[in-house]
Motif scaffolding. Structure first.
Motif, PDB file in Angstrom:
ATOM      1  N   LEU A 210       5.771 -12.746  -1.746  1.00 45.84           N
ATOM      2  CA  LEU A 210       5.377 -11.600  -1.278  1.00 45.84           C
ATOM      3  C   LEU A 210       5.407 -10.308  -2.289  1.00 45.84           C
ATOM      4  CD1 LEU A 210       5.068  -9.891   1.211  1.00 45.84           C
ATOM      5  CD2 LEU A 210       7.663  -9.565   1.325  1.00 45.84           C
ATOM      6  N   LYS A 211       6.288 -10.329  -3.134  1.00 43.00           N
ATOM      7  CA  LYS A 211       6.299  -9.327  -4.381  1.00 43.00           C
ATOM      8  C   LYS A 211       4.772  -9.498  -5.029  1.00 43.00           C
ATOM      9  CE  LYS A 211      10.978  -9.544  -5.675  1.00 43.00           C
ATOM     10  NZ  LYS A 211      12.152 -10.061  -6.607  1.00 43.00           N
ATOM     11  N   ARG A 212       4.465 -10.521  -5.288  1.00 40.07           N
ATOM     12  CA  ARG A 212       3.178 -10.593  -6.097  1.00 40.07           C
ATOM     13  C   ARG A 212       1.746 -10.648  -5.291  1.00 40.07           C
ATOM     14  NH1 ARG A 212       7.663 -13.367  -7.945  1.00 40.07           N
ATOM     15  NH2 ARG A 212       7.858 -13.286 -10.172  1.00 40.07           N
ATOM     16  N   SER A 213       2.116 -10.405  -3.998  1.00 41.58           N
ATOM     17  CA  SER A 213       0.846 -10.294  -3.104  1.00 41.58           C
ATOM     18  C   SER A 213       0.383  -9.047  -2.360  1.00 41.58           C
ATOM     19  CB  SER A 213       1.023 -10.949  -2.047  1.00 41.58           C
ATOM     20  OG  SER A 213       1.481 -12.518  -2.626  1.00 41.58           O
ATOM     21  N   LEU A 214       1.107  -7.901  -2.726  1.00 42.00           N
ATOM     22  CA  LEU A 214       0.817  -6.671  -2.586  1.00 42.00           C
ATOM     23  C   LEU A 214      -0.145  -5.903  -3.308  1.00 42.00           C
ATOM     24  CD1 LEU A 214       4.110  -5.651  -0.788  1.00 42.00           C
ATOM     25  CD2 LEU A 214       2.090  -6.543   0.595  1.00 42.00           C
ATOM     26  N   ILE A 215      -1.010  -5.005  -2.785  1.00 44.34           N
ATOM     27  CA  ILE A 215      -1.797  -4.184  -3.753  1.00 44.34           C
ATOM     28  C   ILE A 215      -1.978  -2.715  -2.993  1.00 44.34           C
ATOM     29  CG2 ILE A 215      -3.082  -6.013  -4.911  1.00 44.34           C
ATOM     30  CD1 ILE A 215      -5.435  -5.107  -3.060  1.00 44.34           C
ATOM     31  N   TYR A 216      -2.218  -1.730  -3.811  1.00 45.64           N
ATOM     32  CA  TYR A 216      -2.332  -0.353  -3.103  1.00 45.64           C
ATOM     33  C   TYR A 216      -3.742   0.117  -3.418  1.00 45.64           C
ATOM     34  CZ  TYR A 216      -0.799   4.644  -2.489  1.00 45.64           C
ATOM     35  OH  TYR A 216      -0.894   5.772  -2.108  1.00 45.64           O
ATOM     36  N   VAL A 217      -4.354   0.287  -2.136  1.00 45.42           N
ATOM     37  CA  VAL A 217      -5.729   0.806  -1.859  1.00 45.42           C
ATOM     38  C   VAL A 217      -5.926   1.833  -0.753  1.00 45.42           C
ATOM     39  CG1 VAL A 217      -8.191   0.095  -1.720  1.00 45.42           C
ATOM     40  CG2 VAL A 217      -6.450  -1.493  -2.871  1.00 45.42           C
ATOM     41  N   ASP A 218      -6.650   2.796  -1.246  1.00 47.24           N
ATOM     42  CA  ASP A 218      -6.798   3.932  -0.268  1.00 47.24           C
ATOM     43  C   ASP A 218      -5.515   4.277   0.779  1.00 47.24           C
ATOM     44  OD1 ASP A 218      -9.620   3.802  -0.952  1.00 47.24           O
ATOM     45  OD2 ASP A 218      -9.906   2.264   0.755  1.00 47.24           O
ATOM     46  N   ASP A 219      -4.487   4.771  -0.095  1.00 45.93           N
ATOM     47  CA  ASP A 219      -3.182   4.883   0.564  1.00 45.93           C
ATOM     48  C   ASP A 219      -2.697   3.955   1.445  1.00 45.93           C
ATOM     49  OD1 ASP A 219      -3.242   7.429  -1.012  1.00 45.93           O
ATOM     50  OD2 ASP A 219      -4.110   8.760   0.732  1.00 45.93           O
ATOM     51  N   LYS A 220      -2.865   2.866   1.153  1.00 45.30           N
ATOM     52  CA  LYS A 220      -2.255   1.670   2.052  1.00 45.30           C
ATOM     53  C   LYS A 220      -1.724   0.594   1.199  1.00 45.30           C
ATOM     54  CE  LYS A 220      -5.682   2.210   5.980  1.00 45.30           C
ATOM     55  NZ  LYS A 220      -6.673   3.103   5.302  1.00 45.30           N
ATOM     56  N   LEU A 221      -0.578  -0.060   1.647  1.00 48.85           N
ATOM     57  CA  LEU A 221      -0.275  -1.199   0.848  1.00 48.85           C
ATOM     58  C   LEU A 221      -1.155  -2.315   1.606  1.00 48.85           C
ATOM     59  CD1 LEU A 221       3.566  -1.116   0.810  1.00 48.85           C
ATOM     60  CD2 LEU A 221       2.075  -1.381  -1.154  1.00 48.85           C
ATOM     61  N   ILE A 222      -1.778  -3.216   0.789  1.00 46.66           N
ATOM     62  CA  ILE A 222      -2.714  -4.129   1.400  1.00 46.66           C
ATOM     63  C   ILE A 222      -2.265  -5.799   0.866  1.00 46.66           C
ATOM     64  CG2 ILE A 222      -5.139  -4.968   1.636  1.00 46.66           C
ATOM     65  CD1 ILE A 222      -4.913  -2.005   2.531  1.00 46.66           C
ATOM     66  N   VAL A 223      -2.415  -6.727   1.711  1.00 43.34           N
ATOM     67  CA  VAL A 223      -2.154  -7.925   1.263  1.00 43.34           C
ATOM     68  C   VAL A 223      -3.225  -8.822   0.840  1.00 43.34           C
ATOM     69  CG1 VAL A 223      -1.118 -10.003   2.296  1.00 43.34           C
ATOM     70  CG2 VAL A 223      -0.377  -7.899   3.165  1.00 43.34           C
ATOM     71  N   LEU A 224      -3.148  -9.326  -0.033  1.00 43.95           N
ATOM     72  CA  LEU A 224      -4.232 -10.120  -0.680  1.00 43.95           C
ATOM     73  C   LEU A 224      -4.430 -11.417   0.006  1.00 43.95           C
ATOM     74  CD1 LEU A 224      -3.276 -10.363  -4.492  1.00 43.95           C
ATOM     75  CD2 LEU A 224      -5.194  -8.915  -3.459  1.00 43.95           C
ATOM     76  N   LYS A 225      -5.646 -11.833   0.390  1.00 40.62           N
ATOM     77  CA  LYS A 225      -6.197 -12.854   1.151  1.00 40.62           C
ATOM     78  C   LYS A 225      -5.310 -14.133   1.014  1.00 40.62           C
ATOM     79  CE  LYS A 225     -10.029 -15.952   2.402  1.00 40.62           C
ATOM     80  NZ  LYS A 225     -11.778 -16.144   1.880  1.00 40.62           N
ATOM     81  N   LYS A 226      -5.031 -14.611  -0.381  1.00 43.79           N
ATOM     82  CA  LYS A 226      -4.204 -15.532  -0.523  1.00 43.79           C
ATOM     83  C   LYS A 226      -2.996 -15.717  -0.025  1.00 43.79           C
ATOM     84  CE  LYS A 226      -3.278 -14.217  -5.070  1.00 43.79           C
ATOM     85  NZ  LYS A 226      -3.377 -14.543  -6.765  1.00 43.79           N
TER      86      LYS A 226
END
Length: 407
Positions: A210-226
């Protein structure tokens, strides 16, 4: 820095600038606030406290932020995440539960009963009660420490706005997502911790993935597809813990018994007024030491698990909705029997459609649109009836309602 050994996260590092805050009396008080109320009457190992949970959230908030920064550099500007910000978000995680009263969320139920059933004048703000009190606690006990914490940030306002989910700046919005969101450091710690101490596997999920799967885009925490499977695992873990542990019918019964007992103590002025000035006195131990003053029935129930029984039928579906429509009648029975007849309900929404998003083929999509598992999760609604053995006649008023809803 100091290092604390933790059964969930291994070694938790405490920065020197945070250590004085942990050492304050108001934070040390959390050692005597149980994490899950009276759940230990059903799951004997669940005697852990808000103290270790707060340390865990501090640790996990920092860890998640580090990885989000690494993962997000190709997607957005995260240059504001530096060592100073990492310390600040750690602090917000540390203090997110500083406002909890004895037996944690059970005391929020106390205030609800006191106000809505017994007509007492108390401060009650729903599930945000501990957050609003937390901000008052920070002002009264910790502002001197926090004023010196950072030269770049107004630390008091930063922490207060983050823990109350009222951010005003980009940095505060990011921190709020990390501390209090559908997928956050708070849930990340309590699912693993509560599952561990309950001795069940329901709350386990792959925190390292989980730690390695979150990104920050457009003021949102986003989950990577994988990482969709690990997010599904996280949400299922939460659902299983609520259904199996937090909303266990007997756990709910005893927390409700304790709630009515504490209302009695408030009515008798047996415990200090619920205010920031008295927080250092307000611990689980104080309540337990005064419990006899609430009456023998409540003392023996909480201390010895004696006297109260449960109608062994969970109230769900149409029956739950029917009982909700009769709440004024149900509340009158509880009030007239002074808590010897109890109706207690559970309610939880697993997630919100606008909280979890996935970076899916260069698009940001709601998780529910790409996961059949997540889209199938439903709210949990359940009620239970309990009564003291000396109130068998009075409980018939509620069992009659229960029979009426079986149409």
């Amino acid at each position: 820095m100091k290092i604390i050994r933790d059964p969930i996260h291994g070694y938790i590092e405490i920065e020197d600038k945070i250590l004085p805050i942990i050492s304050t009396e108001i934070f040390q008080r959390l050692r005597y606030i149980s994490q899950t109320g009276l759940a230990y009457l059903v799951y004997p190992g669940m005697t852990h406290t808000r103290f270790e949970h707060s340390l865990g959230v501090m640790h996990l908030a920092k860890e998640l932020t580090k990885y989000v920064k690494l993962n997000s550099e190709e997607f957005s500007d995260v240059s504001f995440i530096d060592n100073d910000f990492l310390d600040l978000i750690s602090l917000a995680g540390l203090l997110h539960d500083i406002g909890h009263l004895p037996f944690s969320h059970t005391f929020e139920n106390v205030l609800s009963l006191a106000k809505e059933i017994y007509g007492l004048s108390v401060e009650y703000y729903g599930k945000k009660t501990h957050v609003i009190f937390g901000n008052k606690i920070i002002d009264q006990y910790l502002s001197n420490y926090l004023d010196k914490f950072s030269k770049r940030y107004d630390t008091v306002n930063f922490v207060q706005r983050v823990i109350s989910s009222t951010p005003k700046t980009k940095e505060e919005r990011f921190a709020s997502l990390i501390i209090s969101n559908a997928i956050d450091a708070d849930r990340g710690d309590y699912l693993l911790r509560d599952s561990y101490f309950a001795g069940v596997g329901y709350g386990n999920f792959d925190i390292e993935r989980l730690k390695r799967s979150l990104i920050y885009v457009d003021d949102k925490l986003i989950v990577l597809k994988k990482a969709i499977p690990v997010i599904e695992q996280f949400l299922l873990a939460r659902m299983y813990m609520y259904e199996t542990v937090y909303f266990h019918s007997v756990v709910g019964l005893y927390n409700a018994i304790l709630s009515h007992a504490i209302v009695k103590l408030i009515k008798k002025s047996s415990i200090p007024q619920i205010s920031p000035e008295n927080y250092l006195k307000l611990t689980d131990f104080l309540i337990l030491s005064k419990l006899e003053e609430a009456g023998k029935e409540f003392y023996e129930a909480v201390i010895y698990r004696k006297g109260f029984k449960r109608i062994k039928k969970d109230i769900i579906g149409n029956c739950y909705e029917y009982m909700e429509k009769r709440r004024s009648e149900i509340n009158r029975v509880m009030r007239e029997t002074e808590g010897l007849v109890i109706y207690h309900d559970f309610y939880d929404v697993p997630y919100s459609e606008d909280e979890i998003f996935v970076y899916y083929d260069d698009e940001i999509k709601p998780l529910s649109s790409v996961s059949s598992i997540v889209s199938s999760l439903k709210s949990i609604k359940k009620g239970i009836i309990g009564y003291h053995e000396k109130a068998e006649n009075e409980v018939s008023k509620l069992t009659k309602l229960l029979e009426e809803c079986q149409f």
